[in-house]
Design an enzyme around this catalytic site. Structure first.
Site, PDB file in Angstrom:
ATOM      1  N   HIS A 154      -9.615  -5.667  10.795  1.00  0.00           N
ATOM      2  CA  HIS A 154     -10.249  -5.405   9.509  1.00  0.00           C
ATOM      3  C   HIS A 154     -11.627  -4.778   9.657  1.00  0.00           C
ATOM      4  O   HIS A 154     -12.439  -4.851   8.738  1.00  0.00           O
ATOM      5  CB  HIS A 154     -10.375  -6.706   8.703  1.00  0.00           C
ATOM      6  CG  HIS A 154      -9.069  -7.334   8.365  1.00  0.00           C
ATOM      7  ND1 HIS A 154      -8.367  -8.082   9.263  1.00  0.00           N
ATOM      8  CD2 HIS A 154      -8.332  -7.313   7.227  1.00  0.00           C
ATOM      9  CE1 HIS A 154      -7.237  -8.510   8.689  1.00  0.00           C
ATOM     10  NE2 HIS A 154      -7.203  -8.047   7.452  1.00  0.00           N
ATOM     11  N   GLU A 193       0.813  -1.218   0.000  1.00  0.00           N
ATOM     12  CA  GLU A 193       0.000   0.000   0.000  1.00  0.00           C
ATOM     13  C   GLU A 193       0.844   1.264   0.000  1.00  0.00           C
ATOM     14  O   GLU A 193       0.542   2.227  -0.715  1.00  0.00           O
ATOM     15  CB  GLU A 193      -0.947  -0.002   1.203  1.00  0.00           C
ATOM     16  CG  GLU A 193      -2.173  -0.884   1.039  1.00  0.00           C
ATOM     17  CD  GLU A 193      -1.881  -2.357   1.238  1.00  0.00           C
ATOM     18  OE1 GLU A 193      -2.735  -3.199   0.877  1.00  0.00           O
ATOM     19  OE2 GLU A 193      -0.786  -2.676   1.755  1.00  0.00           O
TER      20      GLU A 193
END
Length: 359
Positions: A158, A89
């Protein structure tokens, strides 16, 4: 008899003639479109409209996206416009920010915004602050998009909502759509905007169909950034929410209406810049406020709304303290029964409305 028949046929000819000339032509009916497909439409239309737009991220190309949001785009636009990246990322967010500085308009997809923490230096320090630090010489037109907030059964790492995280930072615009119309119109506006935009979707909403009007099916359709929408009018209490929990508010409002309590439901749509004026107008009418969000309570979106109301003209119209309905102040548990009790439920909204109304 013959004369009346000739008269009828002549009037029929007029009707048929009017129909042919378009006076009786009806437009296409509203259609059901899932949030996933609405997002796909928005990207497809903007990729077609502007050759500077491109999409990059993990599995967005050949796999059609982890959640199939980019389905068909790689086949249509090819490797130069739809780019698969390694699982890094910080790396691909940095590439996207650099591309935006060089004059392109990247859409940077995070498989989930939880992974944007790997890239938060690029989002905040490189994207959000550069226009200011360059004295307005260097715009960074980029969209960071992907699913945000709690999904189902994916535990603490998450399941975070980043609305307050990114909404805290000047230099960013932060959007949080609920319906398919929101998703399409806001994403198109975000791609066209010259500022960095954080676009917070919700995984549990991707497969949910909404009716889209004829207007919203147009390629020119956009939703203005910074403008909330009243989803249901009411006079007793104002419910303010964003993303998935707008639906919860509407469900709660429908139940409460059977008991004579009319809720006004406001869909924020934009977290930053926040449409405080729409909230104030509603509170001045209903005299009660309940905010609903999936994120944690401390320094959350609801906390900001309550502060803005307290500091503004609507405060004197409140007949009771504002109430926040939020996620529970703990890391998200994995067990389903605990998970269900860690995020707002419809019953929690109903309880809070009755509490603020003292009924």
């Amino acid at each position: 008899m013959a004369a009346s028949l000739r008269s009828f046929l002549r009037s029929g000819d007029v009707v048929l003639s009017l129909g042919r000339r378009g006076f009786h032509r009806s437009g296409p009916a509203a259609v059901q479109v899932t949030v996933r497909d609405a997002l796909n439409q928005a990207m497809d239309e903007e990729l077609e409209r502007d050759e500077k737009v491109f999409l990059l991220g993990e599995e967005v190309a050949q796999y059609d996206g982890a959640y199939k949001v980019s389905r068909g785009l790689w086949k249509k636009y090819g490797d130069k416009r739809i780019m698969d990246t390694p699982i890094t990322e910080m790396g691909f967010a940095g590439i996207a920010v650099g591309a935006a500085m060089a004059g392109l308009r990247p859409i940077c997809e995070f498989m989930t915004f939880n992974f944007s923490m790997q890239a938060i230096d690029q989002v905040i320090n490189s994207a959000a602050k550069t226009y200011y630090m360059s004295a307005g010489l260097q715009p960074v037109p980029i969209v960071f998009r992907g699913p945000n907030g709690a999904s189902a059964g994916v535990a603490a790492q998450h399941s975070q909502c980043f609305a307050a995280w990114y909404g805290h930072c000047p230099g960013l615009k932060v959007l949080s759509p609920w319906s398919s119309e929101d998703a399409k119109g806001l994403l198109k506006s975000a791609i066209r905007d010259d500022n960095p935009v954080v676009f917070l979707e919700n995984e549990l909403m991707y497969g949910v169909p909404f009716e889209m009007s004829e207007e919203s099916q147009s390629k020119d359709f956009t939703v203005p950034i910074g403008k909330a929408k009243v989803e249901r009018a009411g006079g007793h209490v104002t419910l303010v929410s964003h993303s998935r929990y707008v639906g919860h508010c509407l469900d709660a409002a429908a139940i409460l209406a059977k008991e004579g309590i009319e809720c006004e439901v406001i869909n924020l749509r934009t977290i930053r810049p926040m449409d405080v004026e729409s909230i104030e107008s509603s509170v001045m009418k209903t005299n009660h406020l309940v905010t609903v969000e999936g994120g944690w309570p401390q320094f959350g979106v609801g906390a900001e709304i309550c502060s803005r109301i307290m500091e503004g003209p609507a405060f004197n119209y409140l007949d009771a303290p504002a109430i926040r309905v939020t996620g529970v102040d703990i890391p998200m548990p994995y067990a389903k029964i605990l998970e269900d009790n860690s995020v707002p439920q419809i019953k929690d909204i109903i309880f809070s409305v009755k509490k603020t109304l003292n009924v």
